[in-house]
Write a protein that holds these residues in place. Structure first.
Motif, PDB file in Angstrom:
ATOM      1  N   LYS A 205      48.158  43.452  31.965  1.00 40.45           N
ATOM      2  CA  LYS A 205      48.590  43.260  30.575  1.00 40.45           C
ATOM      3  C   LYS A 205      48.989  41.822  30.322  1.00 40.45           C
ATOM      4  CE  LYS A 205      49.905  47.328  28.119  1.00 40.45           C
ATOM      5  NZ  LYS A 205      49.290  48.361  28.950  1.00 40.45           N
ATOM      6  N   MET A 206      48.457  41.255  29.261  1.00 35.88           N
ATOM      7  CA  MET A 206      48.851  39.900  28.858  1.00 35.88           C
ATOM      8  C   MET A 206      49.129  39.923  27.369  1.00 35.88           C
ATOM      9  SD  MET A 206      49.326  37.107  30.449  1.00 35.88           S
ATOM     10  CE  MET A 206      48.970  35.909  29.181  1.00 35.88           C
ATOM     11  N   PRO A 207      50.297  39.443  26.953  1.00 34.46           N
ATOM     12  CA  PRO A 207      50.601  39.416  25.524  1.00 34.46           C
ATOM     13  C   PRO A 207      49.505  38.671  24.762  1.00 34.46           C
ATOM     14  CG  PRO A 207      52.486  38.685  26.838  1.00 34.46           C
ATOM     15  CD  PRO A 207      51.371  38.893  27.770  1.00 34.46           C
ATOM     16  N   LEU A 208      49.099  39.197  23.662  1.00 35.50           N
ATOM     17  CA  LEU A 208      48.112  38.610  22.754  1.00 35.50           C
ATOM     18  C   LEU A 208      46.683  38.620  23.284  1.00 35.50           C
ATOM     19  CD1 LEU A 208      50.185  35.638  21.342  1.00 35.50           C
ATOM     20  CD2 LEU A 208      49.754  37.839  20.271  1.00 35.50           C
ATOM     21  N   LEU A 209      46.474  39.219  24.443  1.00 31.03           N
ATOM     22  CA  LEU A 209      45.094  39.369  24.915  1.00 31.03           C
ATOM     23  C   LEU A 209      44.721  40.851  24.979  1.00 31.03           C
ATOM     24  CD1 LEU A 209      44.718  36.735  27.797  1.00 31.03           C
ATOM     25  CD2 LEU A 209      43.913  36.565  25.452  1.00 31.03           C
ATOM     26  N   GLU A 210      45.429  41.667  24.196  1.00 33.24           N
ATOM     27  CA  GLU A 210      45.214  43.116  24.287  1.00 33.24           C
ATOM     28  C   GLU A 210      43.854  43.535  23.758  1.00 33.24           C
ATOM     29  OE1 GLU A 210      47.880  41.918  22.609  1.00 33.24           O
ATOM     30  OE2 GLU A 210      49.697  42.539  23.659  1.00 33.24           O
ATOM     31  N   ASN A 211      43.237  42.700  22.928  1.00 35.75           N
ATOM     32  CA  ASN A 211      41.972  43.094  22.301  1.00 35.75           C
ATOM     33  C   ASN A 211      40.775  43.032  23.227  1.00 35.75           C
ATOM     34  OD1 ASN A 211      43.139  43.688  19.924  1.00 35.75           O
ATOM     35  ND2 ASN A 211      42.728  41.697  18.968  1.00 35.75           N
ATOM     36  N   ILE A 212      40.937  42.386  24.367  1.00 42.10           N
ATOM     37  CA  ILE A 212      39.807  42.285  25.285  1.00 42.10           C
ATOM     38  C   ILE A 212      39.516  43.669  25.867  1.00 42.10           C
ATOM     39  CG2 ILE A 212      38.974  41.212  27.407  1.00 42.10           C
ATOM     40  CD1 ILE A 212      40.841  38.887  26.839  1.00 42.10           C
ATOM     41  N   PRO A 213      38.229  44.096  25.834  1.00 48.27           N
ATOM     42  CA  PRO A 213      37.895  45.420  26.366  1.00 48.27           C
ATOM     43  C   PRO A 213      38.316  45.554  27.834  1.00 48.27           C
ATOM     44  CG  PRO A 213      35.993  44.423  25.263  1.00 48.27           C
ATOM     45  CD  PRO A 213      37.055  43.394  25.302  1.00 48.27           C
ATOM     46  N   ASP A 214      38.633  46.771  28.223  1.00 50.50           N
ATOM     47  CA  ASP A 214      39.065  47.048  29.597  1.00 50.50           C
ATOM     48  C   ASP A 214      38.083  46.476  30.608  1.00 50.50           C
ATOM     49  OD1 ASP A 214      41.425  48.197  29.182  1.00 50.50           O
ATOM     50  OD2 ASP A 214      40.752  50.282  29.360  1.00 50.50           O
ATOM     51  N   GLY A 215      38.614  45.839  31.626  1.00 49.16           N
ATOM     52  CA  GLY A 215      37.766  45.339  32.705  1.00 49.16           C
ATOM     53  C   GLY A 215      37.013  44.070  32.363  1.00 49.16           C
ATOM     54  N   HIS A 216      37.269  43.475  31.196  1.00 55.44           N
ATOM     55  CA  HIS A 216      36.562  42.248  30.830  1.00 55.44           C
ATOM     56  C   HIS A 216      37.377  40.986  31.072  1.00 55.44           C
ATOM     57  CE1 HIS A 216      32.871  43.656  28.387  1.00 55.44           C
ATOM     58  NE2 HIS A 216      33.110  44.438  29.410  1.00 55.44           N
ATOM     59  N   ALA A 217      38.655  41.143  31.373  1.00 55.22           N
ATOM     60  CA  ALA A 217      39.475  39.981  31.751  1.00 55.22           C
ATOM     61  C   ALA A 217      39.856  40.145  33.210  1.00 55.22           C
ATOM     62  CB  ALA A 217      40.711  39.897  30.864  1.00 55.22           C
ATOM     63  N   LEU A 218      39.302  39.272  34.064  1.00 58.28           N
ATOM     64  CA  LEU A 218      39.478  39.435  35.504  1.00 58.28           C
ATOM     65  C   LEU A 218      40.118  38.185  36.097  1.00 58.28           C
ATOM     66  CD1 LEU A 218      35.868  40.774  35.987  1.00 58.28           C
ATOM     67  CD2 LEU A 218      37.934  42.164  36.125  1.00 58.28           C
ATOM     68  N   VAL A 219      40.833  38.369  37.189  1.00 56.79           N
ATOM     69  CA  VAL A 219      41.389  37.228  37.920  1.00 56.79           C
ATOM     70  C   VAL A 219      41.213  37.480  39.411  1.00 56.79           C
ATOM     71  CG1 VAL A 219      43.149  36.604  36.211  1.00 56.79           C
ATOM     72  CG2 VAL A 219      43.683  38.278  37.996  1.00 56.79           C
ATOM     73  N   LYS A 220      41.288  36.396  40.168  1.00 61.25           N
ATOM     74  CA  LYS A 220      41.362  36.544  41.614  1.00 61.25           C
ATOM     75  C   LYS A 220      42.828  36.661  41.973  1.00 61.25           C
ATOM     76  CE  LYS A 220      37.498  34.693  44.128  1.00 61.25           C
ATOM     77  NZ  LYS A 220      36.974  33.586  44.932  1.00 61.25           N
ATOM     78  N   PRO A 221      43.209  37.737  42.649  1.00 58.53           N
ATOM     79  CA  PRO A 221      44.633  37.887  42.962  1.00 58.53           C
ATOM     80  C   PRO A 221      45.137  36.771  43.881  1.00 58.53           C
ATOM     81  CG  PRO A 221      43.313  39.557  44.094  1.00 58.53           C
ATOM     82  CD  PRO A 221      42.390  38.828  43.176  1.00 58.53           C
ATOM     83  N   ARG A 222      46.327  36.261  43.578  1.00 58.40           N
ATOM     84  CA  ARG A 222      46.920  35.197  44.387  1.00 58.40           C
ATOM     85  C   ARG A 222      47.607  35.761  45.623  1.00 58.40           C
ATOM     86  NH1 ARG A 222      44.992  31.259  44.656  1.00 58.40           N
ATOM     87  NH2 ARG A 222      46.821  30.191  45.455  1.00 58.40           N
ATOM     88  N   THR A 223      48.154  36.969  45.482  1.00 53.68           N
ATOM     89  CA  THR A 223      49.048  37.497  46.517  1.00 53.68           C
ATOM     90  C   THR A 223      48.413  37.440  47.903  1.00 53.68           C
ATOM     91  OG1 THR A 223      49.677  39.025  44.779  1.00 53.68           O
ATOM     92  CG2 THR A 223      50.674  39.373  46.933  1.00 53.68           C
ATOM     93  N   GLU A 224      47.125  37.837  47.957  1.00 55.91           N
ATOM     94  CA  GLU A 224      46.507  37.895  49.279  1.00 55.91           C
ATOM     95  C   GLU A 224      46.286  36.501  49.881  1.00 55.91           C
ATOM     96  OE1 GLU A 224      41.914  38.788  47.876  1.00 55.91           O
ATOM     97  OE2 GLU A 224      43.435  40.343  47.636  1.00 55.91           O
ATOM     98  N   LYS A 225      46.413  35.468  49.048  1.00 54.94           N
ATOM     99  CA  LYS A 225      46.260  34.102  49.565  1.00 54.94           C
ATOM    100  C   LYS A 225      47.571  33.561  50.133  1.00 54.94           C
ATOM    101  CE  LYS A 225      43.676  31.367  49.536  1.00 54.94           C
ATOM    102  NZ  LYS A 225      42.894  30.981  50.714  1.00 54.94           N
ATOM    103  N   LEU A 226      48.684  34.202  49.826  1.00 57.88           N
ATOM    104  CA  LEU A 226      49.987  33.653  50.198  1.00 57.88           C
ATOM    105  C   LEU A 226      50.448  34.257  51.519  1.00 57.88           C
ATOM    106  CD1 LEU A 226      51.537  33.803  46.635  1.00 57.88           C
ATOM    107  CD2 LEU A 226      50.530  31.824  47.785  1.00 57.88           C
ATOM    108  N   ALA A 227      50.428  33.407  52.540  1.00 57.95           N
ATOM    109  CA  ALA A 227      50.690  33.884  53.893  1.00 57.95           C
ATOM    110  C   ALA A 227      52.089  34.468  54.039  1.00 57.95           C
ATOM    111  CB  ALA A 227      50.495  32.734  54.878  1.00 57.95           C
ATOM    112  N   LEU A 228      53.029  33.925  53.296  1.00 60.01           N
ATOM    113  CA  LEU A 228      54.420  34.341  53.490  1.00 60.01           C
ATOM    114  C   LEU A 228      54.789  35.576  52.670  1.00 60.01           C
ATOM    115  CD1 LEU A 228      56.060  30.821  53.450  1.00 60.01           C
ATOM    116  CD2 LEU A 228      55.631  32.258  55.432  1.00 60.01           C
TER     117      LEU A 228
END
Lengths: 273, 364
Positions: A89-112
């Motif tokens: 969920k991102m404020p003001l980006l709710e209109n984008i159809p499901d699954g059309h706004a994607l990111v690469k997750p950062r968490t798995e890159k953070l060793a700590l």
């Protein structure tokens, strides 16, 4: 004319025959070589060390990415969505159809990250009496952290006007923090950065700051680059350079024009100074 | 005689287009003045026509399939005048030839401009760090020649220009013309800042951006009034209804008029036989886009038609590490380019030439 053409054909055929012999040899050798020498080609995207892609063929003759042999940078995307998850969920980006706004997750890159919620001093729980929560948000040296993340020795963000707890959640150390004190996922750093850099957040939301790849049409499927894929939050100044983006090695220059030995002429100004 | 015919045709066309308020190229099959091209061939083209016949005669003598395909190619119409049937035939012909040539399944797309789309581009000149990733992404996508042995064998459509920051310097206050009296006729206390004609294309430092430089990428501006289109004697380069200026490579005669006319140094001629290794060849092509070119034809940026006609960002946009490159539909007020035009400070390169580029530079 015809004669030349015939010769050319003969030549070409000889060449072809030769080539096929060589090719046959290669085929014979290949299985052994592939096992021995085929190291995976990995290239980095925007900020070196922030995100990488491993090159592989996803269809015959179609790689997921092409990497620069000179700099190791990603140069072409066969699959712009590899390794992505929905942005959430991102404020003001709710209109984008499901699954059309994607990111690469950062968490798995953070060793700590695995440590941050458990072994780390969350400040709460029976082992912390008295609680070790920081009393205020003012800068204090934290030697344990400096040893683990060298950038923290000299935090180059905000010119001494911000500190760890402006960004990291006090009791949930595997989370960032927004203006209300609510936890924010490391995969959505825009919600953190946006609280101080509202103008940049606005541009980012509209696709003007940062980068989106995939389908350009409004509502099309896009991968959004998150703030931390380009900016190192602990160092956005890069010392004296005073720039928000670190330097990179450039790709090779263009070919010299005919008869040109070098490009020194470019350095000469036609008007004397 | 030719003159009167031409002007009659032009005014007739102007009348209709004025009423419909449509760009001339919106309906290319009708916009093209058939009489004009015929006249051109009649008067100036007799010689080349006969030489074509000669080639054809030579080709038909061999029964090589490859030659037969080429023979058919020599006699195909200008893309804009082809019927759907002819386009399909031509496409099948090319797919067959390219697939065997490059040893993989090659597709040649003929998707038309999509209604309601006018493509536009914006580049954040403040963010560009001069890394040249766009240049090489373009080559990976668009099947340019990439030889290294002979001059002209390596073709790149995007040029990145390095410009010195320059500075004014009290120590130089007295320099100028005449020497020692600079201040009287205009001081010369500067080292040049941002001068295009003194730009450097071959810079290669260890790291970019350098402290004393800024960078400016240039490629085809997809002008609304493209000078290259105006001068093309065979009308093989033209503006598509979605705004992209394209080339039907088969009809290009390599005369280089367009290269001379382009104020943005955007066009390249294949002076040698293009060098395109099989394994590097991009098999997804468009007829007017990145299909392999031949020697003697001109090529240039077309905003990755093979991608953008299917909604995908151009290759250069996707690899820019700083996100300086923006692309979208100018007719869609929500698109990133429309928002940039609405909100940022933008300029067009060489706006004084009235070429009306759809490529904008901006900064924030």
């Amino acid at each position: 004319m015809k004669k030349i053409a015939t010769y050319a054909t003969i030549l070409a055929m000889c060449g072809g025959a030769l080539y096929s012999v060589i090719a046959a040899e290669n085929v014979a050798e290949q299985p052994v070589q592939v096992e021995a020498t085929k190291e995976p080609v990995v290239c980095f995207e925007s900020r070196k060390g922030a995100s990488e892609i491993t090159q592989q063929e996803i269809k015959p003759g179609w790689p997921n990415v092409k990497c620069s042999p000179t700099t190791g940078a990603a140069l072409w995307y066969g699959d712009p969505f590899e390794g992505t998850v929905p942005m959430g969920k991102m404020p003001l980006l709710e209109n984008i159809p499901d699954g059309h706004a994607l990111v690469k997750p950062r968490t798995e890159k953070l060793a700590l990250m695995p440590l941050c919620s458990t072994a780390c001093h969350n400040g709460v729980g029976p082992q912390f009496t008295p609680p070790t929560l920081p009393k205020d948000k003012r800068p204090t040296p934290i030697p344990t952290m400096e040893a683990m993340v060298p950038d923290l020795k000299n935090l180059q963000h905000g010119r001494d006007r911000i500190w760890c707890m402006d960004c990291h959640h006090t009791t949930k150390r595997n989370m960032l923090v927004d203006n209300f004190g609510d936890p924010v996922s490391f995969d959505q750093p825009q919600l953190l950065c946006g609280k101080c850099h509202g103008d940049k957040l606005r541009d980012w939301r509209d696709g003007i700051h940062g980068k989106r790849i995939g389908e350009f049409t409004t509502g099309g499927k896009k991968r959004w680059f998150t703030c931390t894929e380009c900016h190192n939050p602990h160092n956005v100044q890069d010392g004296l350079r005073n720039k928000g983006f670190v330097q990179l090695q450039p790709e090779p220059p263009p070919q010299l024009a005919k008869g040109m030995k070098d490009a020194k002429h470019e350095l000469v100004h036609p008007v004397p100074h | 005689m030719i003159h009167s015919k031409l002007s009659a045709a032009v005014s007739a066309k102007e009348n209709t287009s004025e009423r419909q308020l449509q760009p001339v190229s919106a309906d290319p099959a009708q916009a093209v003045l058939k009489t004009t091209r015929r006249d051109f061939l009649k008067t100036g083209g007799m010689l080349s026509l006969s030489s074509l016949m000669g080639t054809a005669a030579l080709m038909t003598q061999s029964d090589d399939a490859h030659a037969a395909v080429e023979w058919a190619e020599h006699f195909q119409k200008n893309y804009r005048l082809m019927t759907d049937q002819e386009k399909a035939e031509s496409r099948a012909r090319l797919e067959k030839r390219y697939s065997s040539e490059y040893g993989k399944q090659v597709t040649v797309d003929t998707t038309d401009a999509q209604p309601g789309v006018l493509m536009g581009y914006a580049l954040n000149i403040r963010k560009c760090i001069g890394c040249r990733r766009c240049v090489h992404a373009c080559v990976a996508e668009n099947n340019q020649s990439r030889g290294t042995k002979r001059a002209g064998e390596k073709i790149e459509w995007i040029q990145v220009l390095r410009m010195e920051r320059g500075k004014f310097d009290a120590g130089k206050m007295n320099q100028g013309y005449p020497e020692g009296l600079g201040i009287q006729v205009g001081g010369n206390a500067y080292t040049p800042a941002g001068q295009i004609l003194e730009g450097q294309y071959h810079y290669n430092p260890e790291k970019v951006p350098e402290d004393d430089a800024n960078y400016m990428p240039i490629a085809c501006m997809q002008c609304e009034k493209p000078p290259c289109v105006k001068v093309c004697p065979v009308r093989t380069t033209y503006r598509e209804p979605d705004g992209v200026v394209v080339i039907d490579y088969n009809w290009c005669i390599g005369c280089r008029m367009c290269m001379g006319a382009c104020p943005y140094w955007a066009r390249r001629l294949n002076v040698t036989n293009p060098v395109l290794p099989k394994e590097e060849m991009n098999p997804v092509t468009h007829y007017l886009g990145n299909r392999p070119r031949m020697r003697g034809v001109v090529e240039k940026c077309h905003w990755c038609l093979q991608r953008s006609r299917h909604g995908r960002y151009p290759a250069c946009v996707e690899v820019c590490p700083v996100g300086a490159r923006k692309f979208g539909n100018l007719l869609d007020p929500e698109s990133e380019v429309s928002l940039i035009l609405a909100r940022k400070n933008v300029f067009r390169l060489k706006a004084d030439l009235n070429t009306f580029p759809k490529f904008f530079y901006f900064y924030d």
